[in-house]
Design an enzyme around this catalytic site. Structure first.
Site, short mmCIF file in Angstrom:
data_model
loop_
_atom_site.label_atom_id
_atom_site.label_comp_id
_atom_site.label_asym_id
_atom_site.label_seq_id
_atom_site.Cartn_x
_atom_site.Cartn_y
_atom_site.Cartn_z
CD GLU A 16 -0.25 -6.87 5.48
OE1 GLU A 16 0.49 -7.67 5.04
OE2 GLU A 16 -0.44 -6.52 3.70
CB ALA A 64 -0.84 -0.07 1.27
CD GLU A 103 -2.73 -9.04 0.35
OE1 GLU A 103 -2.53 -7.78 0.13
OE2 GLU A 103 -3.22 -9.66 1.10
N GLY A 136 0.42 -5.53 -0.13
CA GLY A 136 -0.04 -5.99 -0.92
C GLY A 136 0.51 -6.25 -2.20
#
Ligand code: NAD
Length: 697
Positions: free
Chosen positions: A125, A61, A105, A102
Site C-alpha cells: 500500500e 483491493a 490482511e 488486502g
C-alpha cells in the site's frame, strides 16, 4: 460467481474466483461472508479452507472499484476479516501465487495459514502513498516480528513464502499439492477443540522497540523525504507496540483516512492508473490480435541503436544489429560489451548473463541477414535523406507483416512511412537516452499505422520493461514538444536576470531530477542548437531567445566537451558555475537592452512548469495524446518530474487551472510575454472549473 463454495470430507472450501488476481471486490467480499455463514450452519463441516482460483490467493483491493462507492460498501474488508477471525470453526488460508495488500490482511485474520513455495507476500500500500488499512500494520508485526514486518510495510516489497517459512506467518510451507495439504491440515485442526489461535492475540515483543522505531523513522526520513506514508506506517505500528492491538488499529484507521487525502497519495495513485491507462487506446480494442515478434533488427549502432539492442537482449529477445560500415559496427559492439562489463563490475549483472546477452546480439553488415526480422527499428542519423535510404532498403527486404519502426526524434513519421509501400506497418518508437535504462518509450502513431501494429508494439514495450505512451505525429511528439517552451522560458529568464545555477536550483528544489541547464549539458547543447537552426529557417517570424546560441558558438556543448552552461572537471559529472558563462549572460542582457532583475524562485518554477502545462493543453486539444494522464506519464518516466506531484497536468489540477491561467496572464504582461498565449484548452477548462484529469477516474 466471484466466490465458489464446496464441501469435502467435513471441510468447507471457499474459493475466491475473481480473475485476474482475485481482487477483493464487493461481490467477492459478499461471497466469502456467505461461504462462512454456510459453513457455520452445516453440522458436517468442522473447518474452513479459504483459497484462490487461478494464479493467486488474492492481490488485495479490486482496482476497478478504486474510488467508487463499492470500495467501501459493507461488508468492508475489516468486517470480513472480523468474521473470519471470530469464526467458531477454524479458518485455514491456503496461499499460492500472490497474497498482497488486502489479500494478506485477510489471510492474517485466519486461524492458520499454509503457503505454497514461491508465493509472493507483500503489503504494497505504501507504493500508493497509503498504509495497509485493514489491520496489516497490527497483525503482520505480531505474526513475523516487529523488524521484519516494519521493513515489509515501509518498503512495500514482496517476499517469497519460503523465505518466511520460519517467521511465524505460516503453519506450513509446502512444495506441491496445496489443496491436498490444506484439506489434511483442516481435517486435523477441525477435530481439535477450540479456541483456535488468532494473530491479534499474539504478544508483540522487542527488546528495544522505541529505539528501533526511532532508527526506522530516521532511515525513512532520509530515504523518502517527500512521502508521508512510510512515517505514518511507523506511527501506526508504534501505537500497536506501545498501546496494544485495539489502539493500534484505531491509529491505523486514522492514518489511512489522512493519507488518502494527501497530494502525495493522490499523485502516486494517479501515476499507477496513468501507467495502466496509457497502455490502452480508445480505438484499439484489447482483443486486437498481436503479431509475433521473434526476431528484432536494429539499424544503426550509435548512442541509440546500441541501447535499443541492449533493451531487447535484456528481455531475452534476439537482435540483429546492422550498420553500413564495419568500423561503426565494431565500435557499437565494443560499446555494448563495455556497458555490460561495467554492470558486472558493479555487481548488477552476473558473468553468465553477460555472455547470454552478448550472444543474443548478432552484428551484421549484410541487409540480407535481416530478411526474417519481425520488427525493424531504425536509429540512424537524424536526416531525412538517410532515413529515406534506410527505409527504402528495409522495404525491399522485409517480409510481409514485418513492423518497420523509426526512432526519429524530430522528423515527420508520415513522410518516412511514405518511403515504403506499406505505411500501415510503419510506426515510431521514440526511445530515450540511454535507451537501455530509460523507462519511457513514445510510440508514434502515423496517419496510416495499423491498429494491430500499435497493439503489438505496446505489448512489446511491456515485454522489454518500458512505459509506453502513444503520441500522434507532431514536431517533438509529446515530451520534446512540451520541453521546448519550458527551455524557452529558462533562456528568457537568463536574459531577464537569472543565472543557470539559480534556475536549476529552484526547479530541483521543486523536485525535478535535473534543472534545464544541467539537463542540456548532459544531452549536448549542440543537438538543440541544430534543432533551433532548423526552426529559425522554418519560422523566421518567431522570436527566439538567442543566449543558448552564444554558448554553442563558443563550443560549450556540455559534459562531452567539458564545458557547457557549467564547467566540468575532466572525468567528473558534477557541475560548477562558470564565470565565463555568467559574464556571457550578463553581456547578452545588456546587448538586448534589458535591465537585469532578481527573479524570485517561485516565478522560476511557475514559468517553467506552466510552460509545460500550457503546451500540454494544446497537445490534448489537437488529439496528439489521448488523455492528460499520458502527458503526466511522459514527464514522470522520461523527464524527471517529481513523482510526488504526479506530473505537470495533475500538478496544474492541484494548483487549480484558474490560478494557473491567472499566473500565465501575469507573465504574458511582462517583458518576453509574447511567448505566452493561454492555450484554449486550458482557458476553457479553467472557465468551467474543471481539471485536466477530471474525465479520468
Ligand atoms: P548516432 O550518430 O550516435 O548513431 C547513428 C548510427 O547510424 C551510427 O552507428 C551510424 O554508423 C549509423 N548509420 C548512419 N547511416 C546509416 C545507414 N545508411 N545505414 C546503416 N547505418 C547507418 O545517432 P543517435 O544519437 O544514436 O541517433 C539515432 C536516431 O535516434 C536519430 O534519429 C535521433 O534523432 C534519434 N534519437 C536520439 C536520441 C539521443 O539522445 N541521442 C534520443 C532519441 C532519439
Amino acid at each position: 460467481m466471484a466466490v465458489d463454495y464446496t464441501t469435502r470430507d467435513g471441510v468447507a472450501v471457499i474459493t475466491l474466483n475473481h480473475p485476474p488476481v482475485n481482487g477483493l471486490s464487493h461481490a467477492t467480499r459478499l461471497g466469502i461472508i456467505a461461504g462462512l455463514d454456510a459453513a457455520q450452519q452445516d453440522p458436517a463441516v468442522t473447518a474452513i479452507v479459504l483459497t484462490g482460483a487461478g494464479k493467486a490467493f488474492s492481490g488485495g483491493a479490486d482496482i476497478t472499484e478504486f474510488n467508487t462507492p463499492k470500495a467501501m460498501q459493507a461488508p468492508t474488508l475489516a468486517t470480513l476479516i472480523h468474521a473470519v477471525e471470530t469464526s467458531p470453526k477454524p479458518v485455514i488460508a491456503a496461499i499460492h501465487g500472490i497474497a498482497m495488500g488486502g489479500g494478506l490482511e485477510l489471510a492474517l485474520g485466519a486461524h492458520y495459514r499454509i503457503a505454497l513455495r514461491g508465493a509472493q507476500i507483500a503489503l504494497p500500500e505504501v507504493k500508493l502513498g497509503l498504509l495497509p488499512g485493514a489491520g496489516g500494520t497490527q497483525r503482520l508485526p505480531r505474526a513475523i516480528g516487529l523488524e521484519a514486518a516494519l521493513n515489509m510495510i515501509v518498503s512495500g516489497s514482496s517476499v517469497r513464502s519460503e523465505q518466511l517459512a520460519d517467521s511465524g506467518l505460516f503453519d506450513e510451507v509446502v512444495e506441491a499439492d496445496l489443496p491436498g495439504a490444506a484439506l489434511a491440515f483442516a481435517q486435523r485442526v477441525g477435530s481439535q477443540a477450540g479456541p483456535h489461535p488468532c494473530v491479534r492475540k499474539r504478544p508483540l515483543e522487542h527488546p528495544n522497540a522505541e529505539g528501533f522505531l526511532q532508527f526506522a523513522r530516521n532511515n525513512v526520513a532520509a530515504a523518502a523525504p517527500h512521502f508521508p506514508a512510510p512515517q505514518r506506517c511507523i506511527e501506526a505500528i508504534k501505537a500497536g507496540v506501545l498501546q496494544g492491538f485495539e489502539r493500534g488499529l484505531a491509529a491505523e484507521r486514522e492514518a489511512f483516512s489522512a493519507l488518502l487525502q494527501t497530494p502525495e497519495s493522490r499523485a502516486l495513485r494517479h501515476a499507477f492508473f496513468a501507467e495502466r491507462a496509457a497502455a490502452k487506446l480508445p480505438d484499439v480494442p484489447v482483443s486486437t490480435p498481436l503479431r509475433a515478434l521473434h526476431q528484432i533488427a536494429v539499424i544503426g549502432a550509435g548512442t541509440m541503436g546500441t541501447g535499443i539492442a541492449m533493451s531487447f537482449a535484456n528481455a531475452g529477445l534476439p537482435v540483429m544489429l546492422l550498420v553500413a560500415d564495419a568500423e561503426a559496427l565494431e565500435r557499437g559492439m565494443t560499446k555494448i560489451r563495455a556497458n555490460y562489463e561495467a554492470s558486472v563490475k558493479k555487481g548488477k549483472l552476473g558473468a553468465d548473463a553477460l555472455t547470454q546477452r552478448m550472444a543474443l546480439i548478432t552484428p551484421t553488415l549484410a541487409w540480407d541477414d535481416l530478411k526474417d526480422a519481425d520488427l525493424f527499428i531504425e536509429a540512424v542519423y537524424e536526416e531525412m535523406s538517410v532515413k529515406e535510404q534506410v527505409f527504402r532498403q528495409i522495404d525491399a527486404i522485409a517480409k510481409p507483416g514485418a513492423i518497420l519502426a523509426s526512432n526519429t526524434s524530430t522528423l515527420d513519421l508520415n513522410q518516412i512511412a511514405g518511403f515504403t509501400r506499406r505505411p500501415e506497418n510503419v510506426v515510431g518508437l521514440h526511445f530515450f537516452s540511454p535507451a537501455n535504462v530509460m523507462k519511457l518509450l513514445e510510440v508514434v502513431r502515423g496517419t496510416h499505422t495499423a491498429p494491430d501494429v500499435l497493439a503489438t508494439v505496446m505489448h512489446c514495450a511491456r515485454q522489454i520493461g518500458k512505459t509506453a505512451v502513444v503520441s500522434g505525429v507532431c514536431d517533438g511528439f509529446i515530451g520534446n514538444r512540451m520541453l521546448e517552451p519550458y527551455l524557452c522560458q529558462a533562456f528568457y529568464m537568463l536574459e531577464e536576470g537569472a543565472l543557470p545555477a539559480q534556475v536549476d536550483r529552484a526547479i530541483e528544489a521543486f523536485g525535478f531530477a535535473m534543472g534545464p541547464f544541467r539537463m542540456s549539458d548532459l544531452a549536448g547543447n549542440d543537438i538543440s542548437w541544430a534543432i533551433r537552426q532548423r526552426r529559425y529557417r522554418e519560422a523566421p517570424q518567431r522570436h527566439y531567445p538567442k543566449v543558448a546560441d552564444r554558448l554553442c558558438e563558443r563550443g560549450r556543448f556540455g559534459q562531452k566537451t567539458g564545458s557547457g552552461w557549467y564547467d566540468y572537471r575532466p572525468g567528473e559529472r558534477s557541475a560548477s558555475a562558470s564565470p565565463e558563462v555568467d559574464a556571457l549572460i550578463v553581456a547578452y542582457s545588456a546587448e538586448q537592452g534589458v535591465a537585469r532583475r532578481m527573479l524570485p524562485d517561485e516565478e522560476i518554477v511557475e514559468r517553467l512548469v506552466y510552460a509545460l502545462v500550457n503546451e500540454g493543453a494544446r497537445i490534448l486539444t489537437e488529439g496528439i495524446a489521448a488523455r492528460a494522464s499520458d502527458l503526466d506519464m511522459v514527464y514522470l518516466s522520461g523527464y524527471g518530474f517529481p513523482l510526488w506531484r504526479g506530473g505537470p497536468m495533475l500538478y496544474a489540477d492541484s494548483v487549480g487551472l484558474f490560478n494557473v491561467e491567472r499566473a500565465i496572464r501575469r507573465y504574458a504582461a511582462q517583458p518576453n510575454g509574447a511567448a505566452w498565449q493561454v492555450a484554449p484548452g486550458l482557458a476553457e477548462r479553467a472557465a468551467q472549473g474543471q481539471g485536466f484529469n477530471d474525465a479520468a477516474r
